[in-house]
Design a protein around this motif. Structure first.
Motif, PDB file in Angstrom:
ATOM      1  N   GLN A  74       0.825  -1.202   0.000  1.00  0.00           N
ATOM      2  CA  GLN A  74       0.000   0.000   0.000  1.00  0.00           C
ATOM      3  C   GLN A  74       0.864   1.260   0.000  1.00  0.00           C
ATOM      4  O   GLN A  74       0.583   2.240  -0.699  1.00  0.00           O
ATOM      5  N   LEU A 118      -1.595   5.124   6.688  1.00  0.00           N
ATOM      6  CA  LEU A 118      -1.253   3.703   6.602  1.00  0.00           C
ATOM      7  C   LEU A 118      -0.325   3.283   7.742  1.00  0.00           C
ATOM      8  O   LEU A 118      -0.485   2.193   8.303  1.00  0.00           O
ATOM      9  N   THR A 263      -9.117   2.629   7.165  1.00  0.00           N
ATOM     10  CA  THR A 263      -7.788   2.155   6.767  1.00  0.00           C
ATOM     11  C   THR A 263      -7.421   0.892   7.517  1.00  0.00           C
ATOM     12  O   THR A 263      -6.836  -0.042   6.948  1.00  0.00           O
TER      13      THR A 263
END
Length: 486
Positions: A74, A118, A263
């Motif tokens: 990611q 993230l 997330t």
């Protein structure tokens, strides 16, 4: 010649990530090997208890690592989008004669926020997985006698598990930051930190076992305390290294309590199949070890020794798999499908080169390769040595497919397709490999050789299915280029 030049160029690009990651994996093997050697010095009961504790710890640790593994992909994709936006903005500025820095809503600032989100989410997932795993670890230790373990061994294992449990959270924190650094293509500090941790672990093991260096004398439990301490120190060292990096520091966030729920859910959706895949593979090899043990102590010793050799080479495959996976995420984010298509062939070529060299070593000097596990001069070791020598012929071929299936899982992870990887490994390991091992080992009388031939069949099936899935997935994104000539 042009194709060879392209392969060489792609191989160098892959090696930038693959080499430090593979060496880091090998250093981690040295870490657990040190623990095992120290246990052996304390006696057979300590080795049995410590080995049981490490099996439980490593199973939970491996699955926890799987939960945060997709973070690297990611972040690699987000960083590539930022790079692409910067290039687009620079081209527009050159064309228009204006400064567009900071004005693109999809550019560096937005992707920088995405990377920070993230990292926070990865730390949150690592924390939750670490706490849950620690509680499960202690509970499993308490139930060890119910699982048929000797009472004295189970009691000593419980003490070590209690010491190992607190180390699972910083261990997974380290893995979360590791995925961040490799996703940003800056993994170099990983190797130095892991190598240093091997030396620190050995010193702390000795100190806590025997009460030297002013440390308390804890015996076997001291190994668990040392390991937990090393995980915490490794995390702090990697965090400090990232904070000193001008590119990484602005993006590094540890305030996991501020992670946004979407997330975190996205990482769990991607990470859960990876964790299940890792657990499935570990279970597959565990069951085959039980099969090997049914043929006697010599067969189990041979199986264990050869399996350890495969495990060492497997760490190279892990490095190639992670590097290929991150490069696929990056190339797709940049819109370069031909490069994403070439990564598969480059990774497989590198894996074939390594496994071929190791296979030649197995076939030419098998007794030298097996010397750390068997003493050729000891009559008690002769049967195990002969069985293991015969297995090396099979392993010379098997390890390529083991490498290829790991690369295949990584390639699909680069497409964010973690569920297909899990489903295919279930088919390859459990629906094909395990029945083939049983059939060749028992009804057909192949015993340990038949067992490993079944393993080869299972791994080859898994590799072919994974690589086919990757090729078809890329073709759905864009048709394969037409062949030149012919």
């Amino acid at each position: 010649m042009e194709q060879l030049a392209t392969l060489a160029r792609d191989s160098r690009a892959l090696a930038v990530l693959a080499v430090p990651l593979a060496l880091t994996q090998l250093a981690q093997v040295a870490l657990t090997t040190t623990d095992t050697i120290m246990m052996g010095l304390l006696g057979t009961e300590a080795l049995a208890a410590g080995g049981l504790a490490l099996v439980i710890f490593n199973q939970l640790r491996t699955m926890g690592v799987g939960l945060v593994t997709s973070v690297g992909n990611q972040i690699a994709a987000a960083a590539a989008r930022a790079e692409k936006a910067d290039r687009t903005g620079a081209d527009a500025a050159d064309t228009q004669g204006t400064d567009t820095q900071g004005t693109d809503a999809n550019g560096t600032d937005a992707d920088g926020d995405g990377i920070r989100a993230l990292v926070r989410a990865a730390m949150a997932v690592a924390t939750l997985a670490g706490i849950a795993g620690a509680l499960l670890m202690i509970g499993t230790g308490q139930a060890a006698t119910l699982l048929g373990q000797d009472a004295a061994v189970a009691h000593r294992a419980q003490g070590m598990l209690a010491a190992l449990a607190p180390g699972l959270v910083p261990c997974l924190w380290f893995q979360a930051i590791r995925q961040f650094t490799v996703g940003m293509r800056r993994p170099q500090a990983l190797l130095q930190i892991t190598l240093a941790s091997v030396a620190v672990n050995a010193a702390l093991n000795w100190g806590f076992i025997h009460g030297t260096f002013g440390l308390p004398e804890l015996g076997l439990t001291g190994i668990g305390v040392a390991t937990s301490s090393v995980y915490l120190l490794s995390f702090l060292a990697l965090y400090a290294s990232a904070r000193r990096d001008a590119e990484l520091a602005p993006l590094l966030r540890l305030d996991f309590w501020r992670a946004d729920a979407p997330t975190v859910r996205r990482l769990l959706v991607l990470g859960t199949p990876i964790a299940a895949t890792y657990g499935s593979e570990a279970g597959f090899f565990f069951v085959t070890a039980l099969f090997a043990g049914s043929f006697g102590a010599a067969a189990l010793a041979a199986h264990t020794a050869v399996n350890q050799l495969v495990y060492i080479v497997f760490q190279v495959a892990v490095g190639l798999s992670h590097a290929a996976s991150l490069n696929v995420s990056r190339e797709l984010a940049l819109g370069d499908l031909p490069a994403a298509r070439r990564i598969r062939n480059t990774a497989l070529a590198c894996g074939a080169a390594v496994t071929t060299l190791v296979g030649i070593l197995y076939l030419t000097v098998p007794r030298l390769v097996l010397r750390p596990y068997f003493d050729p001069g000891a009559p008690a070791d002769q049967q195990g040595l002969e069985i293991a020598t015969g297995l090396l012929v099979i392993v010379a071929v098997l390890q390529f497919f083991d490498c290829a299936q790991n690369i295949g899982v990584g390639l699909l992870r680069g497409l964010d397709d973690t569920k297909s990887g899990f489903r295919i490994t279930l088919i390859g390991y459990w629906a094909v490999g395990l029945p083939a091992s049983w059939l060749l080992a028992y009804p057909l009388g192949g015993e340990t050789r038949g067992l490993w031939l079944g393993l080869l069949i299972g791994l080859a099936t898994t590799a072919l299915l994974l690589l086919r899935r990757y090729g078809r997935a890329l073709n759905r994104i864009a048709p394969a280029p037409a062949a030149v000539g012919g």
